[in-house]
Design an enzyme around this catalytic site. Structure first.
Site, mmCIF file in Angstrom:
data_model
loop_
_atom_site.group_PDB
_atom_site.id
_atom_site.type_symbol
_atom_site.label_atom_id
_atom_site.label_comp_id
_atom_site.label_asym_id
_atom_site.label_seq_id
_atom_site.Cartn_x
_atom_site.Cartn_y
_atom_site.Cartn_z
ATOM 1 N N TYR A 43 0.938 -1.318 0.133
ATOM 2 C CA TYR A 43 0.015 0.071 0.296
ATOM 3 C C TYR A 43 0.703 1.271 -0.058
ATOM 4 O O TYR A 43 0.252 2.301 0.552
ATOM 5 C CB TYR A 43 -0.820 0.146 1.382
ATOM 6 C CG TYR A 43 -1.979 -1.182 1.390
ATOM 7 C CD1 TYR A 43 -2.714 -1.545 0.451
ATOM 8 C CD2 TYR A 43 -1.635 -1.998 2.519
ATOM 9 C CE1 TYR A 43 -3.269 -2.925 0.459
ATOM 10 C CE2 TYR A 43 -2.302 -3.157 2.724
ATOM 11 C CZ TYR A 43 -3.259 -3.556 1.567
ATOM 12 O OH TYR A 43 -4.136 -4.770 1.582
ATOM 13 N N SER A 115 -3.168 -6.041 8.991
ATOM 14 C CA SER A 115 -3.760 -6.631 7.647
ATOM 15 C C SER A 115 -2.826 -7.241 6.711
ATOM 16 O O SER A 115 -2.262 -8.358 7.263
ATOM 17 C CB SER A 115 -4.509 -5.429 6.954
ATOM 18 O OG SER A 115 -5.543 -5.778 6.061
ATOM 19 N N TYR A 116 -2.816 -7.202 5.375
ATOM 20 C CA TYR A 116 -1.774 -7.851 4.636
ATOM 21 C C TYR A 116 -0.638 -8.041 5.335
ATOM 22 O O TYR A 116 -0.099 -8.995 5.407
ATOM 23 C CB TYR A 116 -1.955 -7.269 3.252
ATOM 24 C CG TYR A 116 -1.130 -8.002 2.461
ATOM 25 C CD1 TYR A 116 -1.757 -8.747 1.329
ATOM 26 C CD2 TYR A 116 0.228 -7.967 2.075
ATOM 27 C CE1 TYR A 116 -1.332 -9.337 0.214
ATOM 28 C CE2 TYR A 116 1.038 -8.599 1.226
ATOM 29 C CZ TYR A 116 0.296 -9.510 0.173
ATOM 30 O OH TYR A 116 1.028 -10.063 -0.901
ATOM 31 N N TRP A 162 -11.709 -4.456 -2.205
ATOM 32 C CA TRP A 162 -10.273 -4.537 -1.969
ATOM 33 C C TRP A 162 -9.566 -4.797 -3.148
ATOM 34 O O TRP A 162 -8.522 -4.121 -3.710
ATOM 35 C CB TRP A 162 -9.741 -5.611 -1.129
ATOM 36 C CG TRP A 162 -8.318 -5.951 -0.597
ATOM 37 C CD1 TRP A 162 -7.706 -4.903 -0.018
ATOM 38 C CD2 TRP A 162 -7.566 -7.019 -1.299
ATOM 39 N NE1 TRP A 162 -6.317 -5.325 0.148
ATOM 40 C CE2 TRP A 162 -6.311 -6.433 -0.594
ATOM 41 C CE3 TRP A 162 -7.815 -8.103 -1.412
ATOM 42 C CZ2 TRP A 162 -5.165 -7.303 -0.663
ATOM 43 C CZ3 TRP A 162 -6.517 -9.241 -1.554
ATOM 44 C CH2 TRP A 162 -5.411 -8.672 -0.993
ATOM 45 N N ASP A 252 -13.592 -5.964 13.349
ATOM 46 C CA ASP A 252 -12.719 -6.175 12.209
ATOM 47 C C ASP A 252 -13.239 -7.480 11.542
ATOM 48 O O ASP A 252 -13.784 -8.270 11.915
ATOM 49 C CB ASP A 252 -11.416 -6.445 12.704
ATOM 50 C CG ASP A 252 -10.311 -6.546 11.423
ATOM 51 O OD1 ASP A 252 -10.673 -5.893 10.567
ATOM 52 O OD2 ASP A 252 -9.334 -7.253 11.830
ATOM 53 N N HIS A 280 -11.483 -2.433 11.129
ATOM 54 C CA HIS A 280 -10.505 -2.470 10.416
ATOM 55 C C HIS A 280 -9.686 -1.252 10.483
ATOM 56 O O HIS A 280 -8.287 -1.343 10.628
ATOM 57 C CB HIS A 280 -10.607 -3.155 9.051
ATOM 58 C CG HIS A 280 -9.571 -3.697 8.349
ATOM 59 N ND1 HIS A 280 -8.889 -5.022 8.915
ATOM 60 C CD2 HIS A 280 -8.615 -3.273 7.208
ATOM 61 C CE1 HIS A 280 -7.834 -4.956 8.255
ATOM 62 N NE2 HIS A 280 -7.612 -4.135 7.278
#
Length: 560
Positions: A43, A115-116, A162, A252, A280
């Protein structure tokens, strides 16, 4: 650049296949070798997830070298991006480079990110055991399967929004202004994103040819070989030895998996869990329509600092002074420290569905109680996939403006006759529910296949009905196979910690859709377009023979 902090931007770190991943390195002013924090993100490394974390400069001022890297195929890095496929190997190769730098301490490297980047930490820890000294995976699952599907139902809002976000980023980096504008506009129009049928016809991705991953998700619902490279598998957990600080939020999208990540590793002495009331992003006291008060402020940088000071610097008591588990109890709006999760003192208590055969809507006669049902008529409603029940808040991802997230009043949905509403008596004394919530429904239906949803709700004295957790289940057999007997559906509804105070009521909603959080079941194995959609008559049974209800982990009075 901040005084006394050195930035070495866009360093080309070469992977084993020759691909170069660009990395920004922030160095403290003090002489090295420095302990290192590594953040690998798709990101944009310049942002460095500073929308929730302190900027890398903040950590560098506190004595850490911070390496922030664009993952393969993203922003400044070379290669082709495919979610999670290369993350473990690329992270290990990056660590190899970091350990070769004279200004960095090769034995004191940790990773952080939510997250990722949290998932990628777990993949590294399971495939290259002991390669880092500590990790802090936040708000994340352990792969892509549960991110994409819930009990066989496509997580539509999460997967489509996403995928479009990733595609828009890619178009921007490639300098394609037309595609970037088209994809960005799609993110502001829910009908463009969520209304497409069949799902494979999602226009923004079809027309731009970007984010093949979205279409692969749809094409591989049951293909285990597709998911395996992106998952921490059953046999992988036993290889993890890295100390882990796991954190997340009750609203989340990854909360069930975040809890699972901790539970799979809880036998190790160096694993910790922290769960707030957050969704989130962002992490703040205001979550949807509910303000959880000053105790819910984001303090995770300070927690991470204690964590990494201990494991990477040997400073302070660190985990010794930290609770093994720290939970935010909603309703009380306060933190509580625990020694384990799930809580051993929780008493699993059935709350059964009851009615006189008309639990339809908030105006119906549905009730909820620990008393088992007797001779009762089943409840009936018609499910029309072209008029689905709207998702009001919940546990999707990743931005509230385009995805259903957070705590919201459910009464706008409860006025519908295709929502069955079962409410307890007004509570004279409070009831705390902390842990995993499970459902058992006995259902029948006229379609070939269909879905059923369950939602746990806290009803306030003023009538507000605030969602706590919810899930969906896709029937596994054709209605014709049932030969008239109800089908038993047993599944996890979610995980929560909530105090239903005096004057409140516990409520359960049952329906067959929550759109756009989940895809709509068109009530046929072969249907894919709106023209194919069928209406199904749904029956929810609650009787002595078919005792539908929820199993709640109740904390005994005086034991909380």
């Amino acid at each position: 650049m901040s005084a006394h902090i050195e930035l070495q931007p866009d360093i080309a770190v070469e992977m084993r296949d020759g691909t170069k991943l660009r990395t920004d390195l922030y160095l403290p002013a003090s002489p090295g070798p420095h302990p290192v924090l590594l953040l690998r993100i798709p990101y944009n490394k310049v942002l460095a997830q500073s929308y929730v974390y302190g900027h890398p400069i903040w950590y560098a001022r506190r004595g850490f070298a911070v390496a922030v890297q664009d993952t393969r195929g993203r922003y400044a890095s070379e290669g082709d991006f495919y979610p999670l496929r290369h993350e473990a190997d690329d992270a290990f190769d990056t660590l190899t480079w970091l350990k070769s730098q004279p200004s960095l301490d090769p034995d004191r490297i940790g990773m952080y990110g939510f997250s990722y980047p949290g998932k990628s930490q777990l993949l590294l820890a399971s495939r290259y055991p002991g390669s880092i000294a500590a990790m802090a995976p936040g708000f994340c699952g352990h792969g892509m399967r549960n991110t994409s599907y819930t009990n066989g139902v496509f997580n539509l809002a999460m997967a489509s929004s996403w995928s479009i976000q990733l595609a828009a980023d890619e178009a921007r980096v490639k300098g394609d202004a037309t595609q970037f504008e088209q994809l960005s506009e799609a993110l502001t129009c829910s009908q463009t994103m969520y209304g497409s049928l069949p799902l494979e016809s999602l226009a923004p991705l079809n027309e731009t040819g970007r984010s093949q991953f979205y279409f692969d998700l749809l094409a591989n619902r049951e293909n285990d070989d597709f998911w395996a490279p992106m998952e921490v598998g059953e046999s992988d957990w036993g290889r993890v030895v890295t100390p882990g600080l796991h954190f997340g939020g009750w609203y989340d999208t990854f909360i069930n998996d975040t809890i699972t990540n901790y539970e799979r590793l809880a036998h190790l002495p160096n694993q910790h869990l922290l769960v707030g009331p957050w969704y989130h992003i962002p992490w703040s006291p205001r979550v949807g329509e509910v303000d959880f008060g000053p105790e819910a402020l984001n303090f995770l940088d300070e927690v991470q600092l204690v964590w990494f000071n201990h494991w990477l610097k040997g400073e302070g008591e660190g985990p010794i002074a930290m609770p093994r588990v720290r939970l935010f109890v909603m309703g009380r709006n306060a933190w509580r420290d625990e020694e384990e999760f799930p809580l051993k003192r929780a008493e699993e208590t059935w709350f059964y569905l009851h009615s006189g055969g008309r639990a339809n809507s908030i105006s119906g006669d549905g009730t909820l109680s620990p008393e088992a049902p007797g001779d009762e008529d089943e409840d009936v409603f018609a499910y029309n996939p072209l008029d689905p029940v709207p998702s009001l808040g919940g546990n999707s991802c990743c931005f509230e403006a385009i995805s259903p997230m957070g705590a919201y009043d459910q009464r706008p949905a409860e006025v519908r006759n295709d929502v069955l509403v079962y409410s307890s008596e007004v509570l004279e004394s409070g009831v705390e529910v902390t842990g995993r919530v499970r459902a058992r429904l006995f259902v029948s239906y006229t379609a070939e296949t269909t879905d059923f949803t369950v939602k746990l709700v806290d009803v306030f004295p003023d009538g507000r009905a605030i969602n706590l957790c919810q899930s969906i289940f896709r029937t596994k057999r054709s209605a014709a196979d049932g030969a008239g007997s109800p089908e038993e559906l047993s599944f996890e509804v979610g995980v929560t910690s909530n105090w239903f105070g005096p004057g409140h009521r516990i409520r359960v909603e049952v329906s067959s859709s929550s759109f756009p959080m989940w895809e709509r079941n068109l009530n046929s194995f072969s249907a894919s377009t709106a023209l194919d959609a069928l209406i199904s008559t749904q029956f929810v049974h609650h009787s002595e023979q078919y005792p539908s209800g929820l199993l709640l982990p109740v904390i005994p009075a005086g034991a909380s």
